[in-house]
Design a protein around this motif. Structure first.
Motif, PDB file in Angstrom:
ATOM      1  N   THR A 186      54.028 -41.686  -0.383  1.00  0.00           N
ATOM      2  CA  THR A 186      54.274 -43.109  -0.680  1.00  0.00           C
ATOM      3  C   THR A 186      55.479 -43.303  -1.601  1.00  0.00           C
ATOM      4  O   THR A 186      55.935 -44.432  -1.787  1.00  0.00           O
ATOM      5  CB  THR A 186      53.043 -43.741  -1.361  1.00  0.00           C
ATOM      6  OG1 THR A 186      52.820 -43.101  -2.627  1.00  0.00           O
ATOM      7  CG2 THR A 186      51.801 -43.594  -0.481  1.00  0.00           C
ATOM      8  N   LEU A 187      55.992 -42.206  -2.170  1.00  0.00           N
ATOM      9  CA  LEU A 187      57.108 -42.318  -3.118  1.00  0.00           C
ATOM     10  C   LEU A 187      58.439 -42.301  -2.382  1.00  0.00           C
ATOM     11  O   LEU A 187      58.620 -41.586  -1.399  1.00  0.00           O
ATOM     12  CB  LEU A 187      57.076 -41.154  -4.118  1.00  0.00           C
ATOM     13  CG  LEU A 187      55.873 -41.107  -5.065  1.00  0.00           C
ATOM     14  CD1 LEU A 187      55.892 -39.810  -5.867  1.00  0.00           C
ATOM     15  CD2 LEU A 187      55.884 -42.299  -6.007  1.00  0.00           C
ATOM     16  N   HIS A 188      59.385 -43.086  -2.874  1.00  0.00           N
ATOM     17  CA  HIS A 188      60.731 -43.097  -2.318  1.00  0.00           C
ATOM     18  C   HIS A 188      61.603 -42.112  -3.084  1.00  0.00           C
ATOM     19  O   HIS A 188      61.487 -41.982  -4.306  1.00  0.00           O
ATOM     20  CB  HIS A 188      61.337 -44.505  -2.401  1.00  0.00           C
ATOM     21  CG  HIS A 188      60.588 -45.520  -1.599  1.00  0.00           C
ATOM     22  ND1 HIS A 188      60.610 -45.528  -0.220  1.00  0.00           N
ATOM     23  CD2 HIS A 188      59.771 -46.544  -1.980  1.00  0.00           C
ATOM     24  CE1 HIS A 188      59.855 -46.521   0.222  1.00  0.00           C
ATOM     25  NE2 HIS A 188      59.334 -47.148  -0.833  1.00  0.00           N
ATOM     26  N   ASP A 189      62.479 -41.437  -2.347  1.00  0.00           N
ATOM     27  CA  ASP A 189      63.394 -40.499  -3.004  1.00  0.00           C
ATOM     28  C   ASP A 189      64.274 -41.232  -4.001  1.00  0.00           C
ATOM     29  O   ASP A 189      64.926 -42.220  -3.666  1.00  0.00           O
ATOM     30  CB  ASP A 189      64.286 -39.798  -1.976  1.00  0.00           C
ATOM     31  CG  ASP A 189      63.479 -38.837  -1.109  1.00  0.00           C
ATOM     32  OD1 ASP A 189      62.463 -38.343  -1.593  1.00  0.00           O
ATOM     33  OD2 ASP A 189      63.877 -38.616   0.043  1.00  0.00           O
ATOM     34  N   ASP A 190      64.291 -40.733  -5.223  1.00  0.00           N
ATOM     35  CA  ASP A 190      65.074 -41.353  -6.291  1.00  0.00           C
ATOM     36  C   ASP A 190      66.457 -40.718  -6.320  1.00  0.00           C
ATOM     37  O   ASP A 190      66.598 -39.505  -6.469  1.00  0.00           O
ATOM     38  CB  ASP A 190      64.364 -41.139  -7.637  1.00  0.00           C
ATOM     39  CG  ASP A 190      64.923 -42.044  -8.724  1.00  0.00           C
ATOM     40  OD1 ASP A 190      66.016 -42.593  -8.513  1.00  0.00           O
ATOM     41  OD2 ASP A 190      64.256 -42.196  -9.759  1.00  0.00           O
ATOM     42  N   GLU A 191      67.476 -41.542  -6.145  1.00  0.00           N
ATOM     43  CA  GLU A 191      68.846 -41.027  -6.112  1.00  0.00           C
ATOM     44  C   GLU A 191      69.410 -40.749  -7.508  1.00  0.00           C
ATOM     45  O   GLU A 191      70.501 -40.224  -7.644  1.00  0.00           O
ATOM     46  CB  GLU A 191      69.765 -42.033  -5.396  1.00  0.00           C
ATOM     47  CG  GLU A 191      69.413 -42.248  -3.931  1.00  0.00           C
ATOM     48  CD  GLU A 191      69.551 -40.980  -3.106  1.00  0.00           C
ATOM     49  OE1 GLU A 191      70.412 -40.148  -3.442  1.00  0.00           O
ATOM     50  OE2 GLU A 191      68.792 -40.817  -2.137  1.00  0.00           O
ATOM     51  N   ILE A 192      68.711 -41.151  -8.553  1.00  0.00           N
ATOM     52  CA  ILE A 192      69.205 -40.937  -9.916  1.00  0.00           C
ATOM     53  C   ILE A 192      69.131 -39.452 -10.256  1.00  0.00           C
ATOM     54  O   ILE A 192      68.073 -38.832 -10.154  1.00  0.00           O
ATOM     55  CB  ILE A 192      68.375 -41.758 -10.933  1.00  0.00           C
ATOM     56  CG1 ILE A 192      68.468 -43.250 -10.603  1.00  0.00           C
ATOM     57  CG2 ILE A 192      68.855 -41.487 -12.347  1.00  0.00           C
ATOM     58  CD1 ILE A 192      67.558 -44.117 -11.437  1.00  0.00           C
ATOM     59  N   GLN A 225      59.563 -35.096  -8.201  1.00  0.00           N
ATOM     60  CA  GLN A 225      59.649 -33.730  -8.731  1.00  0.00           C
ATOM     61  C   GLN A 225      58.327 -33.306  -9.367  1.00  0.00           C
ATOM     62  O   GLN A 225      57.876 -32.179  -9.186  1.00  0.00           O
ATOM     63  CB  GLN A 225      60.789 -33.633  -9.749  1.00  0.00           C
ATOM     64  CG  GLN A 225      62.182 -33.620  -9.126  1.00  0.00           C
ATOM     65  CD  GLN A 225      63.263 -33.412 -10.169  1.00  0.00           C
ATOM     66  OE1 GLN A 225      63.303 -34.114 -11.174  1.00  0.00           O
ATOM     67  NE2 GLN A 225      64.146 -32.461  -9.938  1.00  0.00           N
ATOM     68  N   LYS A 226      57.708 -34.219 -10.103  1.00  0.00           N
ATOM     69  CA  LYS A 226      56.437 -33.890 -10.752  1.00  0.00           C
ATOM     70  C   LYS A 226      55.355 -33.589  -9.720  1.00  0.00           C
ATOM     71  O   LYS A 226      54.622 -32.602  -9.828  1.00  0.00           O
ATOM     72  CB  LYS A 226      55.991 -35.037 -11.658  1.00  0.00           C
ATOM     73  CG  LYS A 226      54.698 -34.727 -12.435  1.00  0.00           C
ATOM     74  CD  LYS A 226      54.308 -35.870 -13.356  1.00  0.00           C
ATOM     75  CE  LYS A 226      53.002 -35.606 -14.075  1.00  0.00           C
ATOM     76  NZ  LYS A 226      53.113 -34.552 -15.095  1.00  0.00           N
ATOM     77  N   GLU A 227      55.262 -34.448  -8.687  1.00  0.00           N
ATOM     78  CA  GLU A 227      54.230 -34.240  -7.670  1.00  0.00           C
ATOM     79  C   GLU A 227      54.507 -32.983  -6.845  1.00  0.00           C
ATOM     80  O   GLU A 227      53.576 -32.303  -6.416  1.00  0.00           O
ATOM     81  CB  GLU A 227      54.139 -35.470  -6.759  1.00  0.00           C
ATOM     82  CG  GLU A 227      53.592 -36.711  -7.439  1.00  0.00           C
ATOM     83  CD  GLU A 227      52.224 -36.482  -8.077  1.00  0.00           C
ATOM     84  OE1 GLU A 227      51.331 -35.929  -7.397  1.00  0.00           O
ATOM     85  OE2 GLU A 227      52.047 -36.826  -9.263  1.00  0.00           O
ATOM     86  N   SER A 228      55.790 -32.666  -6.613  1.00  0.00           N
ATOM     87  CA  SER A 228      56.092 -31.442  -5.860  1.00  0.00           C
ATOM     88  C   SER A 228      55.685 -30.203  -6.663  1.00  0.00           C
ATOM     89  O   SER A 228      55.218 -29.212  -6.091  1.00  0.00           O
ATOM     90  CB  SER A 228      57.578 -31.379  -5.496  1.00  0.00           C
ATOM     91  OG  SER A 228      58.386 -31.139  -6.629  1.00  0.00           O
ATOM     92  N   LEU A 229      55.850 -30.260  -8.001  1.00  0.00           N
ATOM     93  CA  LEU A 229      55.355 -29.165  -8.844  1.00  0.00           C
ATOM     94  C   LEU A 229      53.837 -29.033  -8.724  1.00  0.00           C
ATOM     95  O   LEU A 229      53.303 -27.926  -8.644  1.00  0.00           O
ATOM     96  CB  LEU A 229      55.727 -29.404 -10.308  1.00  0.00           C
ATOM     97  CG  LEU A 229      57.165 -29.134 -10.751  1.00  0.00           C
ATOM     98  CD1 LEU A 229      57.315 -29.441 -12.237  1.00  0.00           C
ATOM     99  CD2 LEU A 229      57.576 -27.691 -10.479  1.00  0.00           C
ATOM    100  N   ARG A 230      53.158 -30.171  -8.701  1.00  0.00           N
ATOM    101  CA  ARG A 230      51.691 -30.137  -8.579  1.00  0.00           C
ATOM    102  C   ARG A 230      51.272 -29.548  -7.232  1.00  0.00           C
ATOM    103  O   ARG A 230      50.306 -28.784  -7.154  1.00  0.00           O
ATOM    104  CB  ARG A 230      51.104 -31.541  -8.747  1.00  0.00           C
ATOM    105  CG  ARG A 230      51.262 -32.110 -10.157  1.00  0.00           C
ATOM    106  CD  ARG A 230      50.458 -33.387 -10.329  1.00  0.00           C
ATOM    107  NE  ARG A 230      49.035 -33.099 -10.377  1.00  0.00           N
ATOM    108  CZ  ARG A 230      48.093 -33.808  -9.763  1.00  0.00           C
ATOM    109  NH1 ARG A 230      48.432 -34.848  -9.028  1.00  0.00           N
ATOM    110  NH2 ARG A 230      46.832 -33.496  -9.866  1.00  0.00           N
ATOM    111  N   VAL A 231      52.007 -29.908  -6.180  1.00  0.00           N
ATOM    112  CA  VAL A 231      51.689 -29.347  -4.857  1.00  0.00           C
ATOM    113  C   VAL A 231      51.868 -27.835  -4.868  1.00  0.00           C
ATOM    114  O   VAL A 231      51.002 -27.080  -4.399  1.00  0.00           O
ATOM    115  CB  VAL A 231      52.569 -29.992  -3.762  1.00  0.00           C
ATOM    116  CG1 VAL A 231      52.431 -29.228  -2.437  1.00  0.00           C
ATOM    117  CG2 VAL A 231      52.192 -31.450  -3.555  1.00  0.00           C
TER     118      VAL A 231
END
Length: 564
Positions: A265-271, A224-230
């Motif tokens: 490189t990040l895996h989707d976090d199911e939490i 979520q953080k990296e998608s905001l940065r994108v």
């Protein structure tokens, strides 16, 4: 007392047994419905039958409302029966408002129902519904934010960017109050995107600065953080490129490319996030990857790195082809068109005109678009019969049509209907046009819907069925005025004039004639003004220097002439 207690115990046991039995039949029907819905292929008719079987049991209000929602959702997503879908969703919305603490059903019904209203071109019904749902959802952060996004999107589609920005600002403040800095950033970035579209640059700068601070300070799910940065960096890069600052954009573009590498490189976090207001995501990471390729191509084209532009375009198009096998999202088609535009420009500049032409002709959807439009021109000309027949053989959506695009298939049916109309084959024309209507209504293809309605109205008028003609042309005029499409309004008003005259409605005929006159005058005045502009002389310029008015008069030679 003992007897009374025993009787009460027996009554309670009976009620419990009855409730348990009710749960059993309900769960059984629900299980069957879900089984049929998820079958391969889905058995939607049987799923609907199972859900409809709930109502004869006279279930409690909660089950009744939820079942109406489930039926409405299945009919909306899997069938063309919008009337029944609307009826069930309206009942779900009405009943759920009377039940306390039933937010999910209540607001999902409102959200889906407003989508359906928009699909049926009833935007005026969707807006108050969403406003009411927003008003009563303030204690439910996820739904309040989602409904605000939905209404903002509706205003954006209507080109009312001011109202959309206002709603996004309200959403950002609400997210701040409920402690969701992540969703606050999403609201602000969305607002920044609209401000860039409006070119309100003085408002964009402080907004992007604030967004940058929020994104860097927020600690949460890494994806979520990296998608905001994108999202943030894409806005910055496009802002620089729009201003022509090709050198200044390089640091942001490099950060953006590094960011997308990190995301991959990040895996989707199911939490799930602890704050329900954080349950949003901007784009799937695969879509973000294509978007970064796209802005890189745009930069390379502006900077003159054409080999680099070709390399990234090829990569992006390969990625798109893979994604489109599994994902029919409209944004992927938009990405593809923009990439093709850039690669064609690139081929032309590098002296590969033949390759550029191949880029055009090898793209089946673009080919179908060109051929469909060319066929409509030939039909209107009326004297290119051989060429027209050749084209119509190749764009027959009943048998051979080379693309899967819903919009192009609907357009092909319309062209076939138009041709049949001019040939006087009215029953055949009606069949083609009804198919166009069915397809265009399903995907909100408003101009195709309006054109099909008015042409059907014209056919019924010719056949002497004035009542059916009126049933077509009135909604055609209403839809054309909403778009607004001046040509369809001109066509509709002419038909309304003739129709009312034939029916002896003198007053309505006069009103329609006045509308037709007004539209004619507006179009004629616009044509005269366009022809009188100096830019209009460009259509006659085929050789030599450009017309005098386009040559530089003062300062550095940065005019059109210097680019040729």
């Amino acid at each position: 007392m003992a007897a009374q207690a025993a009787a009460a115990a027996q009554a309670a046991a009976a009620q419990a047994a009855q409730a348990e039995a009710a749960d059993s039949w309900y769960l059984a029907l629900l299980g069957f419905a879900e089984h049929f819905r998820t079958s391969s292929p889905p058995k939607i008719r049987l799923c609907v039958h199972c859900l409809q079987a709930v109502f004869p049991f006279k279930p409690p209000q909660r089950i009744e409302a939820r079942t109406h929602l489930q039926l409405g959702s299945v009919l909306y997503h899997h069938t063309k029966n919008s009337e029944q879908a609307r009826s069930h969703l309206e009942k779900a919305w009405l009943i759920s408002q009377q039940i306390p603490q039933f937010e999910d059903v209540k607001f999902e019904a409102a959200s889906l129902l407003s989508e359906l209203y928009c699909q049926e071109n009833s935007v005026d019904a969707a807006k108050p519904l969403l406003r009411k749902a927003i008003q009563i959802s303030q204690q439910t952060p996820y739904w309040h934010c989602r409904l605000l996004f939905q209404l903002a999107q509706l205003h954006t589609l209507e080109k009312d960017l001011v109202s959309a920005c206002d709603l996004l600002g309200v959403g950002a403040e609400y997210a701040r109050v409920v402690g969701s800095e992540y969703t606050r950033a999403l609201f602000l970035l969305s607002k920044g995107m609209l401000l860039l579209m409006e070119r309100k640059l003085q408002e964009v700068h402080p907004l992007l600065t604030l967004c940058g601070q929020i994104v860097e300070n927020w600690q949460g799910n890494p994806i979520q953080k990296e998608s905001l940065r994108v999202f943030f960096l894409v806005l910055q890069v496009t802002h620089y490129l729009d201003a022509g600052q090709v050198k200044s954009v390089k640091p942001c573009l490099k950060q953006l490319q590094q960011c997308i590498q990190t995301i991959s490189t990040l895996h989707d976090d199911e939490i799930l996030p602890s704050n329900p207001a954080d349950l949003f995501h901007w784009l799937p990471k695969e879509h973000m990857c294509v978007l970064v390729y796209l802005v890189t191509v745009m930069h390379s084209m502006q900077a003159g790195y054409l080999e680099k532009a070709q390399k990234y375009t090829d990569k992006a198009l390969m990625q798109l082809e893979k994604l489109k096998m599994l994902d029919c999202s409209p944004i992927l088609s938009s990405f593809q068109v923009i990439l093709l535009e850039h690669i064609i420009m690139c081929r032309l500049v590098t002296g590969h005109k033949a390759t550029a032409l191949q880029e055009l002709t090898n793209h089946q959807e673009l080919w179908a678009f060109i051929v469909t439009n060319l066929a409509s021109v030939y039909i209107r000309e009326g004297n290119r019969h051989q060429e027209l027949y050749s084209l119509l053989e190749r764009i027959n959506p009943d048998h051979s049509f080379p693309v899967s695009s819903h919009c192009l298939r609907a357009a092909a049916f319309y062209v076939r209907g138009l041709f049949s109309f001019f040939q006087g084959r009215y029953n055949e024309a009606k069949r083609f046009l009804r198919e166009t209507l069915k397809m265009s209504n399903a995907e909100d293809l408003n101009r195709l819907t309006a054109c099909s309605l008015v042409l059907l109205g014209h056919i019924f008028y010719v056949l002497g069925n004035h009542r059916e003609s009126n049933n077509m042309v009135v909604p055609a005029m209403q839809l054309a005025s909403k778009i607004p499409d001046m040509s369809v309004q001109l066509w509709s008003s002419a038909l309304l004039r003739d129709l009312n005259k034939a029916c002896g409605n003198a007053m309505d005929a006069h009103e329609a004639a006045q509308m037709h006159q007004n539209f004619s005058q507006q179009l004629l005045q616009d044509h005269i003004e366009a022809c009188s502009l100096p830019e209009h002389n460009l259509i006659t310029w085929t050789d030599g220097p450009p017309p005098m008015q386009f040559q530089a008069q003062n300062g550095p030679n940065t005019s059109l002439a210097s680019l040729l």
